[in-house]
Design an enzyme around this catalytic site. Structure first.
Site, PDB file in Angstrom:
ATOM      1  CB  SER A  37     -16.305 -36.887 -30.573  1.00 52.27           C
ATOM      2  OG  SER A  37     -16.406 -36.150 -29.364  1.00 52.27           O
ATOM      3  CD  GLU A  54     -17.205 -38.774 -37.855  1.00 56.75           C
ATOM      4  OE1 GLU A  54     -17.925 -38.032 -38.531  1.00 56.75           O
ATOM      5  OE2 GLU A  54     -16.827 -38.476 -36.692  1.00 56.75           O
ATOM      6  CG  HIS A  67     -15.590 -40.236 -33.544  1.00 52.43           C
ATOM      7  ND1 HIS A  67     -16.538 -39.398 -34.082  1.00 52.43           N
ATOM      8  CD2 HIS A  67     -15.960 -40.419 -32.250  1.00 52.43           C
ATOM      9  CE1 HIS A  67     -17.433 -39.091 -33.170  1.00 52.43           C
ATOM     10  NE2 HIS A  67     -17.111 -39.698 -32.045  1.00 52.43           N
ATOM     11  CG  ASN A 104     -19.986 -34.817 -33.107  1.00 51.45           C
ATOM     12  OD1 ASN A 104     -21.045 -35.439 -33.144  1.00 51.45           O
ATOM     13  ND2 ASN A 104     -19.027 -35.134 -32.256  1.00 51.45           N
TER      14      ASN A 104
END
Length: 605
Positions: A439, A472, A460, A510
């Site tokens: 991540s 992702e 991800h 993130n």
């Protein structure tokens, strides 16, 4: 500034039975509806006859729907309509106990309204501004009754949104704040008391996040559709950030961000250039029919295709490789969840851990998860048994010799991952796709640990993998087109939504989520608002499923700090530097729910 003396200021009216709303746009109309339905006499004031007619029509339509749904009777509807009167002159506010202005977000316009009201209303009338960006203190100081001026910030749509931020300046009388706070409760709202600074709590956190999303889109890092899908599916948000900017108004967002930047000097608050470009082109979002997206008509929420809309099947640039078997490396929660996802989708899965015992324990965890699905009626016992039969535990990566796709889900440590990819390079057959679930670490660093970097890609998943729809898909500069196509196709087969992003820290989710969380910590650190106030503001005003401090404690403060450190190192932006309070809690071993204490304390299990 010295507050002017006033020996006996008139006490604020305690009931606020008559309320004037100045400005009958979308927000003003919504506030008027809330007040009228709560039994208040409402005086709607707008210089535009069309706005007054539209506000009356909106109230008629909403109350008619309420009658149809049997939430109110026809007589109650007629009573609500009778309590709402419209005027074009501020003189109509003379009888009001409270005046709420929601005129356009320009200081001079608001100042003129307040100056005119000073000459009209009673000495004990409270004057409230609906601003979310301009200085309440400055408006109060320019008024002849500064102790009666405060901020009353509703959220759109006002009838539905529960949060109301009540903003005090250093000049505001506590009695006025108490009276308006009680009104908010009487309206069925959740009042949060905040100090006077641009954005207050909810918008102060929300608009920084929206600004970063706009900058991400402007840099062409990801498409508008992928950015919005990532935040909806990865964070459970009701809307993606670019769609939300269109709803709020790109010009409004620019005004708020300008005010925030002037106050903070934080580059993360400096409006992204694309906001200026769109605003000056008149492309301000839904209200004009075009912003980041194109809409059916001005004021419509229906998105229509335009030049940027991806065609069906866009995203893959080559034929996919065949995948019938998958290897999952790891034995933790994420590895188990990913193995479950593949097995339920019909793939043969090899689940490899550092020992056969750990792999079997991971399979037992999957069996419990599938059992819960059977109990809830989400799958049959036969489907559960078939999925479990497809999972073969293994105590060594040698078992990956024939898999078509190998997915690692081991510790978030670059050296550990690189060693694992070196091993995968040796044991996996030629043509196998090698994927990392990192991540925050560079995917290309994992790829370079192999002799076939073209076969390596990021995949991800989000926790819990069986429930979360987002993946992702992270391409490096070395990833082959057919590898990218393969992973996108596999995502579709396991019923996940893939979004494409490049190999940089934080990817989409993130990179947008953790600066927002960090800014929430800074708010507490600066004693601007409490944990509970901030969490409530973001859940009630922003539609977030969890407040930032609830989420930080669930994720783990150590994990959060590590991600923020990676983002800070990658982008070198001072605004991304982790808040000292977060660093101190981690140093003290207060890591969140897993240790029983983070920002809050939890009962030990």
């Amino acid at each position: 500034m010295v507050r002017p003396s006033n020996p006996e200021p008139p006490s604020a009216p305690t009931t606020l039975g008559t309320v004037a709303v100045v400005g009958l746009g979308t927000m003003g109309s919504g506030i008027a509806e809330v007040l009228a339905r709560a039994g208040r006499e409402v005086i709607g004031i707008d210089i535009s006859d069309a706005a007054a007619v539209a506000a009356t029509s909106a109230l008629e339509a909403s109350t008619a729907r309420a009658v149809e749904r049997e939430k109110i009777t026809e007589q109650e509807r007629q009573d609500v309509l009778a309590r709402f009167r419209t005027f074009s002159d501020l003189q109509a506010a003379a009888e009001a106990d409270l005046v709420i202005e929601v005129v356009p977000e320009h200081y001079e316009t608001k100042r003129e309204v307040f100056a005119a009201l000073d000459a009209v209303v009673r000495p004990d009338t409270i004057l409230a501004t609906g601003t979310n960006a301009l200085s309440v203190t400055r408006l109060a100081a320019d008024s002849s009754r500064p102790e009666r001026v405060l901020g009353l910030h509703f959220f759109n749509p006002a009838p539905a949104m529960k949060l109301v931020e009540i903003v005090s300046s250093v000049l505001t009388a506590p009695a006025a704040v108490a009276t308006v706070t009680q009104l908010a409760r009487d309206l069925g709202k959740e009042p949060v008391a905040v100090g006077d600074r641009p954005g207050f709590v909810a918008d102060g956190l929300l608009f920084g996040y929206l600004n970063q999303a706009a900058a991400m889109y402007e840099s062409k890092y990801a498409t508008r559709e992928d950015i919005d899908a990532a935040m909806r599916l990865g964070c459970g948000l009701p809307m993606g950030p670019l769609a939300l900017l269109d709803l709020v108004g790109i010009d409004t967002a620019r005004t708020v961000l300008d005010a925030m930047y002037a106050a903070s000097g934080d580059r993360l608050h400096a409006p992204s250039p694309i906001l200026k470009q769109l605003s000056e082109a008149g492309l301000t979002g839904r209200k004009t029919g075009r912003g980041f997206y194109t809409y059916e008509a001005p004021g419509s929420g229906t998105v229509v295709p335009d030049a940027e809309t991806p065609a069906e099947g866009d995203g893959a640039t080559a034929a996919a490789r065949t995948v019938s078997s998958v290897g999952v490396a790891g034995s933790g929660t994420m590895a188990s969840g990913i193995a479950e996802v593949f097995a339920k989708a019909g793939y043969d899965v090899v689940l490899a851990a550092r020992s056969l015992e750990k792999a079997e324990t991971a399979k037992a965890r999957i069996a419990k998860s599938l059992g819960r699905s059977v109990e809830k009626g989400r799958m049959t016992a036969e489907a559960r048994d078939a999925a479990l039969d497809r999972i073969a535990p293994a105590g060594s990566l040698d078992a990956f010799a024939e898999v078509d796709l190998a997915v690692e889900a081991v510790a978030e440590d670059l050296e550990v991952k690189q060693q694992l990819f070196t091993t995968l390079d040796k044991v996996c057959k030629p043509g196998a796709v090698l994927a990392t679930t990192t991540s925050s670490l560079p995917v290309v660093a994992c790829a370079r640990a192999t002799s076939r970097p073209q076969d390596v890609i990021g995949m991800h998943f989000f926790n819990p993998a069986p429930a979360m729809k987002l993946v992702e898909v992270v391409r490096t500069v070395l990833t082959a087109d057919d590898v990218h196509a393969t992973v996108r196709e596999v995502c579709g087969k396991v019923r996940k939504h893939p979004v494409d992003c490049g190999d940089r820290a934080g990817f989409i989710v993130n990179a947008l989520l953790f600066p927002y969380l960090n800014n929430a910590v800074k708010m507490v650190q600066e004693h601007y608002a409490s944990l509970d106030e901030i969490d409530a503001a973001m859940k009630l005003g922003g539609g977030y499923p969890m407040g930032p401090f609830e989420l930080l404690d669930v994720v783990g403060l150590d994990v959060s700090l590590a991600i923020e450190q990676v983002l800070h190192r990658e982008f070198r932006d001072p605004g991304l530097k982790p808040a000292p309070l977060l660093e101190h809690l981690v140093a003290a071993g207060c890591l969140g729910r897993k240790t029983g204490r983070g920002f809050r304390e939890y009962a030990r299990r």
